[in-house]
Scaffold this motif. Sequence first.
Motif, PDB file in Angstrom:
ATOM      1  N   VAL A 181     -10.227  -4.201   3.577  1.00  0.00           N
ATOM      2  CA  VAL A 181     -10.606  -2.937   2.930  1.00  0.00           C
ATOM      3  C   VAL A 181      -9.867  -1.842   3.676  1.00  0.00           C
ATOM      4  CG1 VAL A 181     -12.464  -1.464   2.136  1.00  0.00           C
ATOM      5  CG2 VAL A 181     -12.945  -3.835   2.747  1.00  0.00           C
ATOM      6  N   VAL A 182      -9.067  -1.061   2.966  1.00  0.00           N
ATOM      7  CA  VAL A 182      -8.406   0.056   3.639  1.00  0.00           C
ATOM      8  C   VAL A 182      -8.834   1.373   3.001  1.00  0.00           C
ATOM      9  CG1 VAL A 182      -6.400  -1.256   4.422  1.00  0.00           C
ATOM     10  CG2 VAL A 182      -6.324  -0.107   2.204  1.00  0.00           C
ATOM     11  N   GLY A 183      -8.844   2.412   3.850  1.00  0.00           N
ATOM     12  CA  GLY A 183      -9.180   3.732   3.344  1.00  0.00           C
ATOM     13  C   GLY A 183     -10.628   4.115   3.547  1.00  0.00           C
ATOM     14  N   THR A 184     -11.327   3.454   4.422  1.00  0.00           N
ATOM     15  CA  THR A 184     -12.683   3.881   4.779  1.00  0.00           C
ATOM     16  C   THR A 184     -13.023   3.387   6.180  1.00  0.00           C
ATOM     17  OG1 THR A 184     -15.056   3.667   4.325  1.00  0.00           O
ATOM     18  CG2 THR A 184     -13.654   1.876   3.578  1.00  0.00           C
ATOM     19  N   VAL A 208       0.849  -1.205   0.000  1.00  0.00           N
ATOM     20  CA  VAL A 208       0.000   0.000   0.000  1.00  0.00           C
ATOM     21  C   VAL A 208       0.878   1.247   0.000  1.00  0.00           C
ATOM     22  CG1 VAL A 208      -1.660   1.353   1.342  1.00  0.00           C
ATOM     23  CG2 VAL A 208      -2.018  -1.096   1.032  1.00  0.00           C
ATOM     24  N   VAL A 209       1.920   1.235   0.828  1.00  0.00           N
ATOM     25  CA  VAL A 209       2.784   2.411   0.900  1.00  0.00           C
ATOM     26  C   VAL A 209       3.501   2.636  -0.433  1.00  0.00           C
ATOM     27  CG1 VAL A 209       4.819   3.390   2.030  1.00  0.00           C
ATOM     28  CG2 VAL A 209       3.076   2.218   3.389  1.00  0.00           C
ATOM     29  N   MET A 210       4.028   1.563  -0.997  1.00  0.00           N
ATOM     30  CA  MET A 210       4.803   1.719  -2.238  1.00  0.00           C
ATOM     31  C   MET A 210       3.933   2.074  -3.436  1.00  0.00           C
ATOM     32  SD  MET A 210       7.718  -1.277  -1.950  1.00  0.00           S
ATOM     33  CE  MET A 210       8.371  -0.954  -3.606  1.00  0.00           C
ATOM     34  N   ASN A 211       2.648   1.741  -3.371  1.00  0.00           N
ATOM     35  CA  ASN A 211       1.763   1.967  -4.525  1.00  0.00           C
ATOM     36  C   ASN A 211       0.637   2.942  -4.220  1.00  0.00           C
ATOM     37  OD1 ASN A 211       2.700  -0.250  -6.598  1.00  0.00           O
ATOM     38  ND2 ASN A 211       2.639  -1.251  -4.595  1.00  0.00           N
ATOM     39  N   GLY A 224      -8.483   0.454   8.352  1.00  0.00           N
ATOM     40  CA  GLY A 224      -9.216  -0.515   7.561  1.00  0.00           C
ATOM     41  C   GLY A 224      -9.730  -1.642   8.410  1.00  0.00           C
ATOM     42  N   VAL A 225     -10.266  -2.629   7.721  1.00  0.00           N
ATOM     43  CA  VAL A 225     -10.776  -3.793   8.427  1.00  0.00           C
ATOM     44  C   VAL A 225     -10.446  -5.018   7.589  1.00  0.00           C
ATOM     45  CG1 VAL A 225     -13.090  -3.384   7.463  1.00  0.00           C
ATOM     46  CG2 VAL A 225     -12.852  -4.842   9.458  1.00  0.00           C
ATOM     47  N   GLY A 226     -10.018  -6.077   8.280  1.00  0.00           N
ATOM     48  CA  GLY A 226      -9.565  -7.252   7.544  1.00  0.00           C
ATOM     49  C   GLY A 226     -10.060  -8.534   8.155  1.00  0.00           C
ATOM     50  N   PHE A 227      -9.918  -9.556   7.361  1.00  0.00           N
ATOM     51  CA  PHE A 227     -10.460 -10.841   7.751  1.00  0.00           C
ATOM     52  C   PHE A 227      -9.661 -11.941   7.089  1.00  0.00           C
ATOM     53  CE2 PHE A 227     -13.345 -14.379   7.581  1.00  0.00           C
ATOM     54  CZ  PHE A 227     -13.732 -14.416   8.908  1.00  0.00           C
ATOM     55  N   SER A 228      -9.469 -13.055   7.791  1.00  0.00           N
ATOM     56  CA  SER A 228      -8.638 -14.134   7.271  1.00  0.00           C
ATOM     57  C   SER A 228      -9.362 -15.472   7.410  1.00  0.00           C
ATOM     58  CB  SER A 228      -7.329 -14.152   8.082  1.00  0.00           C
ATOM     59  OG  SER A 228      -6.455 -15.090   7.560  1.00  0.00           O
ATOM     60  N   PHE A 229      -9.500 -16.196   6.303  1.00  0.00           N
ATOM     61  CA  PHE A 229     -10.058 -17.543   6.365  1.00  0.00           C
ATOM     62  C   PHE A 229      -8.923 -18.535   6.639  1.00  0.00           C
ATOM     63  CE2 PHE A 229     -13.534 -15.733   3.757  1.00  0.00           C
ATOM     64  CZ  PHE A 229     -14.619 -16.261   4.429  1.00  0.00           C
ATOM     65  N   GLY A 230      -9.067 -19.336   7.675  1.00  0.00           N
ATOM     66  CA  GLY A 230      -8.048 -20.348   7.976  1.00  0.00           C
ATOM     67  C   GLY A 230      -8.267 -21.585   7.122  1.00  0.00           C
ATOM     68  N   VAL A 231      -7.572 -21.619   5.983  1.00  0.00           N
ATOM     69  CA  VAL A 231      -7.861 -22.650   4.982  1.00  0.00           C
ATOM     70  C   VAL A 231      -7.559 -24.056   5.495  1.00  0.00           C
ATOM     71  CG1 VAL A 231      -7.362 -23.445   2.660  1.00  0.00           C
ATOM     72  CG2 VAL A 231      -7.456 -21.017   3.131  1.00  0.00           C
ATOM     73  N   PHE A 256      -9.603   0.646  -0.923  1.00  0.00           N
ATOM     74  CA  PHE A 256      -8.958  -0.457  -1.632  1.00  0.00           C
ATOM     75  C   PHE A 256      -9.406  -1.773  -1.010  1.00  0.00           C
ATOM     76  CE2 PHE A 256      -4.648  -2.693  -2.490  1.00  0.00           C
ATOM     77  CZ  PHE A 256      -5.110  -3.189  -3.698  1.00  0.00           C
ATOM     78  N   LYS A 257     -10.123  -2.554  -1.802  1.00  0.00           N
ATOM     79  CA  LYS A 257     -10.581  -3.865  -1.355  1.00  0.00           C
ATOM     80  C   LYS A 257      -9.677  -4.912  -1.968  1.00  0.00           C
ATOM     81  CE  LYS A 257     -15.330  -4.048  -1.208  1.00  0.00           C
ATOM     82  NZ  LYS A 257     -16.743  -3.938  -1.695  1.00  0.00           N
ATOM     83  N   ARG A 258      -8.772  -5.452  -1.173  1.00  0.00           N
ATOM     84  CA  ARG A 258      -7.851  -6.421  -1.758  1.00  0.00           C
ATOM     85  C   ARG A 258      -7.970  -7.779  -1.060  1.00  0.00           C
ATOM     86  NH1 ARG A 258      -5.503  -8.357   2.083  1.00  0.00           N
ATOM     87  NH2 ARG A 258      -3.308  -8.621   2.554  1.00  0.00           N
ATOM     88  N   TYR A 259      -7.722  -8.838  -1.833  1.00  0.00           N
ATOM     89  CA  TYR A 259      -7.525 -10.137  -1.175  1.00  0.00           C
ATOM     90  C   TYR A 259      -6.220 -10.749  -1.635  1.00  0.00           C
ATOM     91  CZ  TYR A 259      -9.147 -13.125  -5.132  1.00  0.00           C
ATOM     92  OH  TYR A 259      -9.287 -13.788  -6.322  1.00  0.00           O
ATOM     93  N   GLN A 260      -5.736 -11.670  -0.857  1.00  0.00           N
ATOM     94  CA  GLN A 260      -4.404 -12.248  -1.100  1.00  0.00           C
ATOM     95  C   GLN A 260      -4.408 -13.659  -0.531  1.00  0.00           C
ATOM     96  OE1 GLN A 260      -1.375  -9.517   0.237  1.00  0.00           O
ATOM     97  NE2 GLN A 260       0.331 -10.823  -0.412  1.00  0.00           N
ATOM     98  N   ILE A 261      -4.019 -14.625  -1.354  1.00  0.00           N
ATOM     99  CA  ILE A 261      -3.976 -16.029  -0.924  1.00  0.00           C
ATOM    100  C   ILE A 261      -2.597 -16.570  -1.261  1.00  0.00           C
ATOM    101  CG2 ILE A 261      -4.995 -18.329  -1.202  1.00  0.00           C
ATOM    102  CD1 ILE A 261      -7.574 -16.981  -2.121  1.00  0.00           C
ATOM    103  N   GLN A 262      -1.740 -16.671  -0.281  1.00  0.00           N
ATOM    104  CA  GLN A 262      -0.371 -17.121  -0.532  1.00  0.00           C
ATOM    105  C   GLN A 262       0.160 -17.835   0.696  1.00  0.00           C
ATOM    106  OE1 GLN A 262       1.201 -13.067  -2.167  1.00  0.00           O
ATOM    107  NE2 GLN A 262       2.190 -14.632  -3.404  1.00  0.00           N
TER     108      GLN A 262
END
Lengths: 455, 455
Positions: B151-154, B111-114, B338-345, B122-128
């Motif tokens: 979601v960040v920025g609101t 987020v900082v670099m971009n 922001g607010v975030g959430f993680s699914f424990g796969v 910004f609504k982002r998801y990431q699976i890694q």
Amino acid sequence: MSVQKPSLPKGTRDFGPVQMARRNYILNTIKETFSLFGFQQIETPAMENLSTLTGKYGDEGDQLLFKILNSGDFLKNVEPSDLEKGTSAMLPKVSEKGLRYDLTVPFARYVVMNRNDITFPFKRYQIQPVWRADRPQRGRYREFYQCDADVVGTDSLVCELEILLMIKRVFSKLGITDYSIKINNRKILTGLSEVIGEKGREGELCVAIDKLDKIGWEKVQEELNQRGFGERSIELLSPIITLKADNHKKLDFLKGFLSSSETGLKGLQEIQEVIQLLETFGETQDHVDFDVVLARGLTYYTGAIFEVKVHNVSIGSVSGGGRYDNLTGVFGLEGVSGVGFSFGVDRIYDVMEELGLFPEQHADQTKVLITYFDKSGFDYGLRILNRLRQAGIASELYPDEAKIKKQFTYADKKQIPYVLILGDNEIKEKNVSLKNLISGEQEVLSVEEMISRVC
Amino acid sequence: MSVQKPSLPKGTRDFGPVQMARRNYILNTIKETFSLFGFQQIETPAMENLSTLTGKYGDEGDQLLFKILNSGDFLKNVEPSDLEKGTSAMLPKVSEKGLRYDLTVPFARYVVMNRNDITFPFKRYQIQPVWRADRPQRGRYREFYQCDADVVGTDSLVCELEILLMIKRVFSKLGITDYSIKINNRKILTGLSEVIGEKGREGELCVAIDKLDKIGWEKVQEELNQRGFGERSIELLSPIITLKADNHKKLDFLKGFLSSSETGLKGLQEIQEVIQLLETFGETQDHVDFDVVLARGLTYYTGAIFEVKVHNVSIGSVSGGGRYDNLTGVFGLEGVSGVGFSFGVDRIYDVMEELGLFPEQHADQTKVLITYFDKSGFDYGLRILNRLRQAGIASELYPDEAKIKKQFTYADKKQIPYVLILGDNEIKEKNVSLKNLISGEQEVLSVEEMISRVC
């Protein structure tokens, strides 16, 4: 904590939303094709024991492995004298794991460790990043994805056929039309070196003619000369280099040319059979180009070799593979032969970008943004959001009460094609104003009409 | 090369075809939900500079980072005296990169670099995968996937609503029905510590009551006592701990209980608003459980906190998240909340296995195996294979001429539900025998009939 200006390690990349949508577009096309052909996905860990990785990629490869420092007290086995002896004495004492360098060695390890549970012939695919401590440069990264499909445990040439079919399907789905799948056979190269009187030197021959595309026949002759190939050998090779004909005519010509080499004829027969299978299957030979001088380095290939070149782009070679005899011998399991193929995802990405082949909209992109002016518009919007999502339409409600212009900018930047505008009239009449941001058209519709419009 | 018996590094796993199909089933459900809600995928590199990672996860976290040995001559900056000083002097000289430990810090860096290119909110998801040098044990691995949406920025509570909706959708699609989404608000916990006369001690309070599920109220009281919470405070807390009621009644009770704490009332109002949004959206409160004693450690949460528990399984807690104030401050960008959430796969996988919820057949599995007796059956089979794949049906031709029993065993082991048998009659009559391996039924059909049967 002090404030830092963050950066990325050299040779690594972030993939933002647009790049990811495009990469997923490519990868989903490939995955769907692999599944259609009965390939099953596996994944292996990023870290492997160094004993698994070392010695598999040559000395240069060993240098390029990323090694992981042992956790905890990594100096516990280190003596002061080790420091004097340098990195090679030090390494085994401070590191026992490395990051995977390709997907082939981990696959071989997987097959050996799971040989009793695997259903052979085993059709597996694997899409994961690999890491190499290469000097970073344009188009070369220290982390990049490989995308491999292999069949092990059968010599059937149906596997070669299926590789051709999978490539054709993937490229057709991606809209890449101007390309060749070059196919050759390692045994033909062995035969060539035999009939030109340089038996057993197919390795050097391959290395030299592999450069034909880059440096031309003249320079290749010089190199062969320097490597000690005789004038007569080079002269005998000449008609092969300049051979231009369709696949069937090339096969006919080579039947004569290689008539004295049993191995060469065997290779020729395999190529012929693959082409025959293509016909039986009911697929044309379009894009399939029997190329007698395709060498693909040398390494471990023993039968068919493949390479895909896209024409009229800056970096054309996007995929390759071939048949090998002994995948797992180094791990103590002999007799596992197979054939594999790798799609170069980064290269295909570049090609598609250069040719402008990415679709404007991607399947996983938001289709509708709901905008509004006040709390009653927000509440009404929430209910419509529910309807849209129930219809399976990717949609968002702008989260904050903001100027309508700001909400539209959000849609614009996120390339959302449709915007709903919910003002007092819409709320009262229980309908919506739908604006198509691509055509600029705006109309008042019932919720049902709007849903069927954007579906 | 000597022969080695290969093994996997401690705490790492291979995922074979069956596990991958099941993991993909879970992940595709989650991805599809994220897309439907307008979240966009990003990926960051496995390696980050140690300066990015260090100091973000506490001392223990720093210990658990996997560090990568500098490539080339990793000893070039090392003095003999460094060796004596030990690992902390040595580390910065031999390693400058590490493997990512979670997805949050890389996301903050991204987020900082971009920040100039990102569309906020910004609504982002990431699976890694992430890596931690933890002591491996049952259910705890050194490499495991995280699956985060933020979601960040609101500050809009619509984000909290959407987290509830996404969880409900994913669990409903996966067939998990007996679960609770516990929701609380960090401000309520602050309020609680205020009204029981222990202002500013919400951290300790959280750590203690976080153990309620495991050790019970009696033991928690002992711990609070040891931590110096007064008798009177613990007594005041008691009705909260034993509070059992529906969400609305709990809210009513707490309005009185927290009436003297402005912060507490603010938290309560936020919870109430989220529940109100759920109603406006048209979704029931089923599974949503306002839980005043949900603490989720403490860390950086400042607003809503979430945790999902599946009932009647061995490991119930499968997901969690919350709202935070300052994601990127450590990298010099203030004010990104922001607010975030993680699914424990991994956990969801185990739950689904325990409950027997995985489908017998997966979408990406082979549906039809073509078997045959001789070359003419093989040739006929190739043409049918083409037809099947054109119809989009994942299918295979057994690659070698083999006993029919062996071909059936292959279908059986790969859990392929349909087998075609192509004998002389079928070839002559231009039809096929289709055997359903699940029902055992076998019938003779035209190719068209067969295709519509297996579709």
